[in-house]
Design an enzyme around this catalytic site. Sequence first.
Site, mmCIF file in Angstrom:
data_model
loop_
_atom_site.group_PDB
_atom_site.id
_atom_site.type_symbol
_atom_site.label_atom_id
_atom_site.label_comp_id
_atom_site.label_asym_id
_atom_site.label_seq_id
_atom_site.Cartn_x
_atom_site.Cartn_y
_atom_site.Cartn_z
ATOM 1 N N GLU A 218 0.826 -1.202 0.000
ATOM 2 C CA GLU A 218 0.000 0.000 0.000
ATOM 3 C C GLU A 218 0.864 1.258 0.000
ATOM 4 O O GLU A 218 1.941 1.289 0.601
ATOM 5 C CB GLU A 218 -0.871 0.020 1.260
ATOM 6 C CG GLU A 218 -1.812 -1.141 1.338
ATOM 7 C CD GLU A 218 -2.450 -1.295 2.705
ATOM 8 O OE1 GLU A 218 -3.214 -2.244 2.891
ATOM 9 O OE2 GLU A 218 -2.167 -0.472 3.602
ATOM 10 N N CYS B 74 5.665 -7.852 7.146
ATOM 11 C CA CYS B 74 6.731 -7.372 8.040
ATOM 12 C C CYS B 74 7.040 -8.462 9.052
ATOM 13 O O CYS B 74 6.135 -9.131 9.562
ATOM 14 C CB CYS B 74 6.289 -6.100 8.770
ATOM 15 S SG CYS B 74 7.579 -5.423 9.840
ATOM 16 N N GLY C 282 6.053 -2.668 6.394
ATOM 17 C CA GLY C 282 7.432 -3.123 6.501
ATOM 18 C C GLY C 282 8.291 -2.285 7.417
ATOM 19 O O GLY C 282 7.958 -1.154 7.772
ATOM 20 N N GLU C 283 9.404 -2.882 7.835
ATOM 21 C CA GLU C 283 10.419 -2.194 8.633
ATOM 22 C C GLU C 283 11.538 -1.794 7.670
ATOM 23 O O GLU C 283 12.320 -2.653 7.220
ATOM 24 C CB GLU C 283 10.927 -3.141 9.738
ATOM 25 C CG GLU C 283 12.223 -2.738 10.411
ATOM 26 C CD GLU C 283 12.250 -1.311 10.962
ATOM 27 O OE1 GLU C 283 11.521 -1.040 11.918
ATOM 28 O OE2 GLU C 283 13.011 -0.488 10.420
ATOM 29 N N SER D 276 10.999 5.685 9.300
ATOM 30 C CA SER D 276 10.392 5.292 10.571
ATOM 31 C C SER D 276 10.824 3.867 10.899
ATOM 32 O O SER D 276 10.693 2.963 10.077
ATOM 33 C CB SER D 276 8.873 5.362 10.445
ATOM 34 O OG SER D 276 8.269 4.858 11.621
ATOM 35 N N CYS E 254 -2.173 1.531 7.788
ATOM 36 C CA CYS E 254 -1.233 0.637 7.118
ATOM 37 C C CYS E 254 -1.658 -0.823 7.193
ATOM 38 O O CYS E 254 -1.966 -1.345 8.247
ATOM 39 C CB CYS E 254 0.119 0.832 7.790
ATOM 40 S SG CYS E 254 1.283 -0.463 7.519
ATOM 41 N N CYS F 161 3.144 8.220 2.015
ATOM 42 C CA CYS F 161 3.582 7.150 2.921
ATOM 43 C C CYS F 161 3.876 5.912 2.078
ATOM 44 O O CYS F 161 3.003 5.410 1.367
ATOM 45 C CB CYS F 161 2.475 6.882 3.940
ATOM 46 S SG CYS F 161 2.892 5.584 5.106
ATOM 47 N N CYS G 18 -0.378 -3.704 14.828
ATOM 48 C CA CYS G 18 -0.178 -3.342 13.426
ATOM 49 C C CYS G 18 -0.794 -4.395 12.508
ATOM 50 O O CYS G 18 -0.472 -5.582 12.606
ATOM 51 C CB CYS G 18 1.320 -3.202 13.154
ATOM 52 S SG CYS G 18 1.688 -2.984 11.422
ATOM 53 N N ASN H 31 -5.918 2.457 15.012
ATOM 54 C CA ASN H 31 -6.949 2.107 14.032
ATOM 55 C C ASN H 31 -7.333 0.653 14.258
ATOM 56 O O ASN H 31 -6.615 -0.240 13.808
ATOM 57 C CB ASN H 31 -6.374 2.272 12.615
ATOM 58 C CG ASN H 31 -7.062 3.395 11.890
ATOM 59 O OD1 ASN H 31 -8.287 3.499 11.897
ATOM 60 N ND2 ASN H 31 -6.264 4.231 11.270
ATOM 61 N N CYS I 189 4.585 -6.222 15.243
ATOM 62 C CA CYS I 189 4.028 -5.390 16.320
ATOM 63 C C CYS I 189 2.550 -5.739 16.502
ATOM 64 O O CYS I 189 1.817 -5.915 15.533
ATOM 65 C CB CYS I 189 4.181 -3.913 15.982
ATOM 66 S SG CYS I 189 5.898 -3.421 15.797
ATOM 67 N N SER J 296 9.349 4.203 16.443
ATOM 68 C CA SER J 296 8.096 3.696 17.007
ATOM 69 C C SER J 296 8.367 3.251 18.439
ATOM 70 O O SER J 296 8.959 2.196 18.661
ATOM 71 C CB SER J 296 7.600 2.502 16.188
ATOM 72 O OG SER J 296 7.366 2.906 14.867
ATOM 73 N N LEU J 297 7.926 4.036 19.396
ATOM 74 C CA LEU J 297 8.266 3.764 20.789
ATOM 75 C C LEU J 297 7.159 2.936 21.471
ATOM 76 O O LEU J 297 7.389 1.839 21.925
ATOM 77 C CB LEU J 297 8.473 5.093 21.510
ATOM 78 C CG LEU J 297 9.342 5.083 22.749
ATOM 79 C CD1 LEU J 297 10.727 4.551 22.457
ATOM 80 C CD2 LEU J 297 9.440 6.498 23.330
ATOM 81 N N HIS J 298 6.007 3.529 21.599
ATOM 82 C CA HIS J 298 4.770 2.847 22.025
ATOM 83 C C HIS J 298 4.736 2.400 23.485
ATOM 84 O O HIS J 298 3.709 1.901 23.951
ATOM 85 C CB HIS J 298 4.441 1.637 21.135
ATOM 86 C CG HIS J 298 4.440 1.974 19.678
ATOM 87 N ND1 HIS J 298 3.694 2.997 19.144
ATOM 88 C CD2 HIS J 298 5.148 1.457 18.637
ATOM 89 C CE1 HIS J 298 3.914 3.070 17.844
ATOM 90 N NE2 HIS J 298 4.802 2.162 17.514
HETATM 91 S S1 SF4 Z 1 4.483 -1.239 13.012
HETATM 92 FE FE1 SF4 Z 1 6.044 -1.252 11.381
HETATM 93 S S2 SF4 Z 1 7.676 -2.578 12.247
HETATM 94 FE FE2 SF4 Z 1 5.824 -3.007 13.451
HETATM 95 S S3 SF4 Z 1 4.874 -4.765 12.406
HETATM 96 FE FE3 SF4 Z 1 3.949 -2.883 11.545
HETATM 97 S S4 SF4 Z 1 5.139 -2.469 9.700
HETATM 98 FE FE4 SF4 Z 1 6.341 -3.876 10.975
#
Ligand code: SF4
Length: 384
Positions: free
Chosen positions: A91, A111, A167-168, A199, A351, A104, A118, A308, A115, A221-223
Site C-alpha cells: 500500500e 513485516c 514493513g520495517e 520510521s 497501514c 507514505c 499493526c 486504528n 508489532c 516507534s516507541l509505544h
Molecule cells: S508497526 Fe512497522 S515494524 Fe511493526 S509490524 Fe507494523 S510495519 Fe512492521
Amino acid sequence: MVAQLLDFDLEGLAAFCAGLGEKRFRAVQLYRWIHQKGESDFERMTDLAHTLRGKLAGAAQVAGLPLLSEHRSADGTVKWLFDVGAGNAVETVFIPEADRGTLCISSQAGCAVGCRFCSTGHQGFSRNLGTGEIVAQLWFAEHRLRETLGLAAGVRAIDNVVMMGMGEPLQNYAALVPALRTMLSDHGYGLSRRRVTVSTSGVVPMIDRLREDCPVALAVSLHAPNDALRESLVPLNRKYPLHELLAACQRYLAAAPRDFITFEYCLLDGVNDTPELAHELVRLVSGQAVASRGLGRIPCKLNLIPFNPFPASGLQRSPRQRVLDFAQVLQDAGIVTTIRRTRGDDIDAACGQLAGEVQDRTDARRRLALRREIIPIAAAGAQP
Ligand code: SF4
C-alpha cells in the site's frame, strides 16, 4: 536480462550507462526524464540521442508496479494498492495537508517485526521490496497526482515522504538507501532531507549505518516507556532494548537534518495510555530513567497516534479524553506533542488494512500467533 531503471540511484544509472558506452551527462538526462517527467517510453525522451534510445530499447525498461486499486477518501487522502507478485500487495498512501503533500511508502511485503497493534505485522513477512519497487510508489503517485490534480508543469504534488507504510525499512537497508538517494537527488525528486523520514521500530545497528550513509529525518516507534511493556507490543525490543535504542537516537542526532527525533506512540485502550505511563515516558526521554546508562535528555517530539482497530488485534482505540490527558502530561513537561489526526477512515487508510484483505498468508500468521503466545501484553503500568 532487461534492467529495471527504477532500481538505480543516479550513480547506479551512470554506471549502467557507462556499460552502454554512454557518458554521465546522458545518465543525468535519462534520470530526469524518468523521475522529473514520469516518462517510461524511451522514444518520447526526445533530447536523448537516437543511438542511446536504440541501446535502451533492448536493454532496459521503466516498469511501474501493477495497480490493483485506487481509493479516494472524502478528505483527499488517496490509497493505492500495488501487486508485487505471488499474491502479495503493498500500500501507498497520499495525505494532502494545507502546507504539504505527504506520501507514505511501503518497504516490504508484510513485516517480520510483528508489532501487536499493526495490521501489517499480523500478516507476517513475505519479502523485501527492491529499490525499484520502493521508488515506483513515489514515481507513480507523483505523476498520477500531477495529472489528476491538474498541476502546472514543474509543480510537484509530493514534498514530504515518510517510510511508514508496510514493513520495517531498516530491515531492508540495501534497497532502502538507493531509493532514499533518488528521493533526495536534485535530478530526481529533489526532496529535502528534512522532508524524508525513515520510521523504524528500533533496528539499532541500522540506525547507526543510516547516520553514516544517508541521514534523513528519523522517527522511532516507541509505544511504551519501559522494556516489559514494549517487548509485549514491539517484539524487536527483546533484541534492542530501550537503553540501546535511545543511545542510537542520541548518536543519530549528530548527523540528523533535524535537531530532534520523532517518537511515535500508538495509544491503546488500557494498555499503554495511563497517566502513570505518560509520566514514565517523560522520565525516559528526559534521561532520568536511563541516567545510570550514561544517557541524557533526548531532544524529541512525541507523535501520539490514535489506534486504528482491526479485528485480529483484540485491541481498542483509547478514548479521546485519555489521549488528551496523556498529551497534557507530556506538554506540561515541556515536550512538543502532537496528536495525529486520523485520515482516510472511509478507505481503511491505516497501514496494512487493504493488503490484508488481498492475501491470507495463513502459515505466516500461524507462526506469528505462536510466537506471541510467549509474551502476553504487559499490564498498563508495568515496570521494567
Ligand atoms: S508497526 Fe512497522 S515494524 Fe511493526 S509490524 Fe507494523 S510495519 Fe512492521
